[in-house]
Design a protein around this motif. Sequence first.
Motif, short mmCIF file in Angstrom:
data_model
loop_
_atom_site.label_atom_id
_atom_site.label_comp_id
_atom_site.label_asym_id
_atom_site.label_seq_id
_atom_site.Cartn_x
_atom_site.Cartn_y
_atom_site.Cartn_z
N ILE A 93 24.00 14.37 62.52
CA ILE A 93 24.82 13.68 63.30
C ILE A 93 25.66 12.92 62.60
N HIS A 94 27.00 13.19 63.07
CA HIS A 94 28.17 12.32 62.39
C HIS A 94 28.03 11.11 62.55
N ARG A 101 19.39 12.98 61.58
CA ARG A 101 18.89 14.05 62.45
C ARG A 101 18.00 13.30 63.50
N ARG A 102 18.00 13.95 64.67
CA ARG A 102 17.06 13.62 65.50
C ARG A 102 16.08 14.69 65.89
N LEU A 103 14.86 14.29 65.65
CA LEU A 103 13.71 15.35 65.96
C LEU A 103 13.37 15.58 67.31
N ALA A 104 12.75 16.72 67.55
CA ALA A 104 12.40 16.92 69.00
C ALA A 104 11.66 15.64 69.85
N VAL A 110 16.62 9.66 58.66
CA VAL A 110 17.95 9.41 57.77
C VAL A 110 17.59 9.92 56.33
N PRO A 111 18.01 11.40 56.21
CA PRO A 111 17.60 12.09 54.84
C PRO A 111 18.45 11.67 53.63
#
Length: 191
Positions: A93-94, A101-104, A110-111
């Motif tokens: 996500i920019h 990233r947003r998990l389910a 934050v990788p």
Amino acid sequence: MSTIEQEYWTLVEAAAWVVFRDMSLVAQFAPPNEEDWKAFMFYPSMRGEYPERGSVGDLFNALQSGHLVAFGRRSTPDAAFEEIPRIEWSDLIHDVEGPYRRLASGQKVVPWLGIRVLRADTERLWRRPSEVQGRSRFDKAWFQRTYAELRTKQPGLSQNELILELQGAFQDETGREPPSRTSIQRYIKDL
């Protein structure tokens, strides 16, 4: 170290350059006392003296396409500074303050931490306004940005119709004769 001497820029500094092409704004977002990007961008009327020349999306498109390379540390203990693989940008996500990233489950992951880009590469891809005007009669970034906006607003138009709209918008905004259809097709071919 001053902004002028930096070899690397944070994503926020790079975004300030891509969007505004103003070194004084890049300095405002330089650590350790950087201004808050989201607050700055929230009120366009508060930054009227800084015309927007690009978008944050342009920065992330360059990272995703591999035209600009970013470096960072994986969010694991003792991770080394490394090049972030281009594929990583496709599902992040920019967010210039920290892509995630947003998990389910809704959890935010934050990788990558401490993300940086080479300043020279950033300035090469997004030239100063004086350089663009000195080299070309037309600002390619303006055509790309305006074409993308027109395509979003009028999805039913063909590329040829959008180019006609783009030529009209250019003429209305500048009072100058627009570039040829072929030139505009070259400007927008990667969009």
